[in-house]
Design a protein around this motif. Structure first.
Motif, PDB file in Angstrom:
ATOM      1  N   GLN A  55       0.843  -1.187   0.000  1.00  0.00           N
ATOM      2  CA  GLN A  55       0.000   0.000   0.000  1.00  0.00           C
ATOM      3  C   GLN A  55       0.882   1.242   0.000  1.00  0.00           C
ATOM      4  O   GLN A  55       2.096   1.180   0.219  1.00  0.00           O
ATOM      5  CB  GLN A  55      -0.904  -0.003   1.235  1.00  0.00           C
ATOM      6  CG  GLN A  55      -1.823  -1.214   1.327  1.00  0.00           C
ATOM      7  CD  GLN A  55      -2.913  -1.205   0.285  1.00  0.00           C
ATOM      8  OE1 GLN A  55      -3.410  -0.147  -0.089  1.00  0.00           O
ATOM      9  NE2 GLN A  55      -3.292  -2.386  -0.175  1.00  0.00           N
ATOM     10  N   GLU A  56       0.270   2.366  -0.223  1.00  0.00           N
ATOM     11  CA  GLU A  56       0.980   3.639  -0.185  1.00  0.00           C
ATOM     12  C   GLU A  56       1.672   3.798   1.160  1.00  0.00           C
ATOM     13  O   GLU A  56       1.108   3.482   2.213  1.00  0.00           O
ATOM     14  CB  GLU A  56      -0.020   4.771  -0.416  1.00  0.00           C
ATOM     15  CG  GLU A  56       0.603   6.155  -0.402  1.00  0.00           C
ATOM     16  CD  GLU A  56      -0.431   7.253  -0.619  1.00  0.00           C
ATOM     17  OE1 GLU A  56      -0.121   8.410  -0.336  1.00  0.00           O
ATOM     18  OE2 GLU A  56      -1.547   6.906  -1.066  1.00  0.00           O
ATOM     19  N   ALA A  57       2.907   4.264   1.159  1.00  0.00           N
ATOM     20  CA  ALA A  57       3.672   4.425   2.397  1.00  0.00           C
ATOM     21  C   ALA A  57       2.905   5.307   3.371  1.00  0.00           C
ATOM     22  O   ALA A  57       2.429   6.385   3.009  1.00  0.00           O
ATOM     23  CB  ALA A  57       5.038   5.021   2.088  1.00  0.00           C
ATOM     24  N   ALA A  58       2.781   4.839   4.606  1.00  0.00           N
ATOM     25  CA  ALA A  58       2.033   5.572   5.625  1.00  0.00           C
ATOM     26  C   ALA A  58       3.000   6.249   6.581  1.00  0.00           C
ATOM     27  O   ALA A  58       4.157   5.842   6.730  1.00  0.00           O
ATOM     28  CB  ALA A  58       1.116   4.619   6.376  1.00  0.00           C
ATOM     29  N   ALA A 113       7.807   7.519   9.649  1.00  0.00           N
ATOM     30  CA  ALA A 113       7.217   6.474   8.817  1.00  0.00           C
ATOM     31  C   ALA A 113       6.667   5.351   9.685  1.00  0.00           C
ATOM     32  O   ALA A 113       6.922   5.266  10.896  1.00  0.00           O
ATOM     33  CB  ALA A 113       8.250   5.936   7.840  1.00  0.00           C
ATOM     34  N   LEU A 114       5.930   4.467   9.058  1.00  0.00           N
ATOM     35  CA  LEU A 114       5.258   3.376   9.765  1.00  0.00           C
ATOM     36  C   LEU A 114       6.249   2.410  10.409  1.00  0.00           C
ATOM     37  O   LEU A 114       5.890   1.679  11.338  1.00  0.00           O
ATOM     38  CB  LEU A 114       4.353   2.623   8.784  1.00  0.00           C
ATOM     39  CG  LEU A 114       3.219   1.782   9.388  1.00  0.00           C
ATOM     40  CD1 LEU A 114       2.259   2.637  10.175  1.00  0.00           C
ATOM     41  CD2 LEU A 114       2.489   1.034   8.282  1.00  0.00           C
ATOM     42  N   VAL A 124       2.657  -3.185   8.816  1.00  0.00           N
ATOM     43  CA  VAL A 124       3.650  -2.659   9.748  1.00  0.00           C
ATOM     44  C   VAL A 124       4.952  -3.439   9.633  1.00  0.00           C
ATOM     45  O   VAL A 124       6.044  -2.863   9.564  1.00  0.00           O
ATOM     46  CB  VAL A 124       3.105  -2.695  11.189  1.00  0.00           C
ATOM     47  CG1 VAL A 124       4.199  -2.346  12.196  1.00  0.00           C
ATOM     48  CG2 VAL A 124       1.938  -1.721  11.337  1.00  0.00           C
ATOM     49  N   VAL A 125       4.853  -4.777   9.587  1.00  0.00           N
ATOM     50  CA  VAL A 125       6.064  -5.596   9.468  1.00  0.00           C
ATOM     51  C   VAL A 125       6.749  -5.345   8.124  1.00  0.00           C
ATOM     52  O   VAL A 125       7.983  -5.214   8.056  1.00  0.00           O
ATOM     53  CB  VAL A 125       5.717  -7.090   9.648  1.00  0.00           C
ATOM     54  CG1 VAL A 125       6.907  -7.973   9.283  1.00  0.00           C
ATOM     55  CG2 VAL A 125       5.288  -7.372  11.083  1.00  0.00           C
ATOM     56  N   ALA A 126       5.978  -5.266   7.052  1.00  0.00           N
ATOM     57  CA  ALA A 126       6.564  -5.022   5.730  1.00  0.00           C
ATOM     58  C   ALA A 126       7.279  -3.670   5.673  1.00  0.00           C
ATOM     59  O   ALA A 126       8.275  -3.506   4.964  1.00  0.00           O
ATOM     60  CB  ALA A 126       5.486  -5.091   4.655  1.00  0.00           C
ATOM     61  N   ALA A 127       6.784  -2.695   6.445  1.00  0.00           N
ATOM     62  CA  ALA A 127       7.400  -1.367   6.473  1.00  0.00           C
ATOM     63  C   ALA A 127       8.664  -1.330   7.321  1.00  0.00           C
ATOM     64  O   ALA A 127       9.397  -0.335   7.305  1.00  0.00           O
ATOM     65  CB  ALA A 127       6.391  -0.341   6.991  1.00  0.00           C
ATOM     66  N   GLY A 128       8.912  -2.409   8.095  1.00  0.00           N
ATOM     67  CA  GLY A 128      10.069  -2.428   8.980  1.00  0.00           C
ATOM     68  C   GLY A 128       9.737  -2.152  10.424  1.00  0.00           C
ATOM     69  O   GLY A 128      10.644  -1.979  11.252  1.00  0.00           O
ATOM     70  N   GLY A 142      13.482  -5.970  18.407  1.00  0.00           N
ATOM     71  CA  GLY A 142      13.759  -5.775  16.993  1.00  0.00           C
ATOM     72  C   GLY A 142      12.487  -5.731  16.172  1.00  0.00           C
ATOM     73  O   GLY A 142      11.386  -5.958  16.677  1.00  0.00           O
ATOM     74  N   ALA A 143      12.662  -5.446  14.894  1.00  0.00           N
ATOM     75  CA  ALA A 143      11.528  -5.345  13.982  1.00  0.00           C
ATOM     76  C   ALA A 143      10.978  -6.730  13.673  1.00  0.00           C
ATOM     77  O   ALA A 143      11.608  -7.757  13.931  1.00  0.00           O
ATOM     78  CB  ALA A 143      11.955  -4.643  12.705  1.00  0.00           C
ATOM     79  N   GLY A 144       9.769  -6.747  13.099  1.00  0.00           N
ATOM     80  CA  GLY A 144       9.124  -7.994  12.726  1.00  0.00           C
ATOM     81  C   GLY A 144       8.080  -8.413  13.730  1.00  0.00           C
ATOM     82  O   GLY A 144       7.677  -7.642  14.608  1.00  0.00           O
ATOM     83  N   LEU A 145       7.611  -9.649  13.605  1.00  0.00           N
ATOM     84  CA  LEU A 145       6.578 -10.191  14.485  1.00  0.00           C
ATOM     85  C   LEU A 145       7.231 -10.880  15.676  1.00  0.00           C
ATOM     86  O   LEU A 145       8.048 -11.786  15.512  1.00  0.00           O
ATOM     87  CB  LEU A 145       5.703 -11.185  13.714  1.00  0.00           C
ATOM     88  CG  LEU A 145       4.658 -11.953  14.529  1.00  0.00           C
ATOM     89  CD1 LEU A 145       3.653 -11.008  15.178  1.00  0.00           C
ATOM     90  CD2 LEU A 145       3.943 -12.976  13.649  1.00  0.00           C
ATOM     91  N   THR A 146       6.846 -10.459  16.880  1.00  0.00           N
ATOM     92  CA  THR A 146       7.361 -11.015  18.130  1.00  0.00           C
ATOM     93  C   THR A 146       6.239 -11.698  18.881  1.00  0.00           C
ATOM     94  O   THR A 146       5.155 -11.129  19.035  1.00  0.00           O
ATOM     95  CB  THR A 146       7.960  -9.909  19.020  1.00  0.00           C
ATOM     96  OG1 THR A 146       9.106  -9.352  18.371  1.00  0.00           O
ATOM     97  CG2 THR A 146       8.369 -10.451  20.381  1.00  0.00           C
ATOM     98  N   LEU A 147       6.479 -12.918  19.350  1.00  0.00           N
ATOM     99  CA  LEU A 147       5.543 -13.594  20.246  1.00  0.00           C
ATOM    100  C   LEU A 147       5.965 -13.319  21.676  1.00  0.00           C
ATOM    101  O   LEU A 147       7.124 -13.511  22.047  1.00  0.00           O
ATOM    102  CB  LEU A 147       5.519 -15.105  19.982  1.00  0.00           C
ATOM    103  CG  LEU A 147       5.189 -15.558  18.559  1.00  0.00           C
ATOM    104  CD1 LEU A 147       4.975 -17.074  18.538  1.00  0.00           C
ATOM    105  CD2 LEU A 147       3.983 -14.829  18.004  1.00  0.00           C
TER     106      LEU A 147
END
Length: 498
Positions: free
Chosen positions: A105-108, A258-259, A290-294, A387-392
């Motif tokens: 999507q467009e950068a948020a 940025a997001l 959010v994850v794709a944006a970093g 860190g970035a990404g998905l955290t459990l």
């Protein structure tokens, strides 16, 4: 005629989005089945014969076992469907190729407060944290007086408010239980949304201020003040004066970021049969963005992964992350078993009334809040995101305990989906997302966003609207919970009380 949703072509049930009477035609995915009995909205109807003892499929996975033979058109629920969960399991690392995520999507961007350490806050507040329940009311009184005195007419920036987060613990606790209380409070004291923190103690409690401060990095302590009330003259006056010091230091201005600077917590509570079909997958699309944006996304509620944990294990970025998921899931199951409770002691009465029958069904819907993002990190209760990404994140399913853990881990906003509704709010902006339009219409004072709209407008359009609202709230727009003054914490108590 009534409508139903078929989640996966292999499913043996469909979920009604409106109630059906006996004899009604129920349409789903271009097909129809005649309801043999009355079936409420959010509940399941059999669309194929299911033999006694056979698995019932939803989301393309078993959600339990039929306890009797079920004919097409029958209501499938607690009277004829039972969980198949039982104890800990062995798992093997068999990674799968990354699943495609939502279209780019467009950068948020949003307007956040950039901190000296590079983190970005969605609020700039002064937080008051009591070390022990004995001074909870004292902390609340200090916050009320300091907030009333807050003046934001300054060229140096603003402070958005003063808030006390009270709890009943901090004394008569031992070992790991006390450590857990201390870790949560120390993590909250380090949160970027807290421009300054006042720690209020009694003086004789187990959770001593000095020990708490040792868990807070040295570079953070300039934004912290302490007050031992047993040593103070007028503890309220002294507390208000210390908050005034923090306000002078904490004033800040928002700037465009940025997001990738967002840390998003995702949670569901008071779920119904539509939560896993509308609100949770909608939030999953935001998580993917959010994850794709970093940026970072935090998923918790470990008991509400039981039955769906393999979906997350398959997305582990490496074997060490996989091992972390296995350890966390089996340890949580052992926690239940050690207390003489079955691992399947879920869903809640409200979940059942809303159409969720088994924990497998609830879990398969709940994990969709993470979308299809790879799992990058696993962290224990009281830890902070690294860190970035998905955290459990290790925490129970309880709404207040798990949302507090999300905030302590560093979430600067929480997306909270619900099918039944709840007024609760937490230290960071908590965006309530209704799974159905009836709830959103009935409780506008609780709900921020209506995910029921996806039934009429589709996920892409509604996901864009939710992304826009998330950015607006991260930029300072108030949530319903904030407008209502609903801001709480709850700490996970696991040990004995002296």
């Amino acid at each position: 005629m009534a409508k139903a949703l078929l989640v996966h072509p292999d499913d043996s049930v469909a979920t009604l989005v409106e109630p059906a009477s006996a004899g009604d035609a129920v349409t789903y995915d271009g097909h129809e089945v005649i309801a043999l009995v009355a079936i409420p909205s959010g509940h399941k109807v059999a669309i194929a014969p299911i033999a006694a003892g056979a698995p019932v499929l939803k989301f393309g996975f078993p959600i339990g076992t039929a306890t009797v033979a079920i004919a097409p058109g029958m209501h499938v629920h607690s009277h004829n469907l039972a969980t198949a969960l039982d104890g800990t399991l062995d798992y093997h690392f068999t990674p799968k190729p990354p699943a495609p995520t939502s279209d780019a999507q467009e950068a948020a961007s949003f307007q956040g407060y950039v901190r000296a350490d590079g983190r970005v806050a969605t609020r700039n507040e002064i937080w008051i944290l009591p070390t022990v329940g004995c001074v909870a009311r004292t902390a609340t009184r200090i916050a009320a007086q300091a907030d009333a005195a807050l003046v934001n007419e300054s060229a140096d920036g603003t402070v958005d408010g003063v808030h006390a987060f009270t709890h009943p613990f901090g004394c008569s606790q031992l070992g790991d239980d006390l450590d857990g209380t201390r870790s949560i409070l120390a993590a909250l004291a380090c949160h970027p949304n807290a421009g300054g923190v006042l720690i209020v103690g009694l003086g004789c409690e187990s959770n001593q201020i000095d020990a708490l401060l040792r868990e807070i990095p040295e570079e953070r302590r300039s934004a912290i003040r302490t007050l031992v009330t047993q040593l103070a003259g007028d503890e309220i006056d002294e507390g208000v004066a210390k908050v005034a010091e923090l306000v002078a230091l904490a004033r800040s201005k928002r700037s465009t970021v940025a997001l990738d600077r967002l840390v998003l917590g995702v949670k569901c509570g008071g779920s119904d049969g539509l939560s896993g079909l509308t609100a949770n997958p909608l939030v999953g699309r935001i998580s993917e963005r959010v994850v794709a944006a970093g940026g970072s996304v935090l998923l918790t509620e470990i008991p509400e992964m039981f039955g769906a944990e393999r979906l997350l294990m398959d997305r582990a970025v490496d074997e060490s992350v996989f091992d972390g998921i296995v350890t966390m899931v089996n340890a949580f199951k052992r926690y239940f078993l050690d207390h003489g409770e079955p691992v399947s002691e879920n869903p809640s009465p409200g979940n059942v009334a809303g159409g969720i029958t088994t924990l497998e069904e609830k879990s398969l819907g709940a994990v969709q809040k993470a979308g299809r993002a790879p799992v990058s990190h696993v962290i224990p209760y009281g830890a902070r995101v690294g860190g970035a990404g998905l955290t459990l994140l290790e925490a129970p399913g309880n709404d207040a305990v798990s949302c507090t853990a999300l905030a302590a881990a560093g979430a600067t906003a929480i997306l909270f989906t619900t099918g039944r509704g709840t007024p609760l709010g937490f230290p960071v902006p908590t965006i309530k997302i209704a799974s159905n339009s009836a709830l959103a219409t009935r409780k506008p004072g609780w709900i921020d966003f209506d995910a029921g709209e996806v039934l009429g407008h589709g996920f892409d359009t509604v996901a864009q609207a939710l992304a826009t609202q998330v950015c607006a709230i991260a930029s300072g727009a108030a949530t319903a919970a904030e407008r209502n003054g609903e801001r709480e914490i709850a700490i996970w108590k696991r040990g004995v009380t002296l």
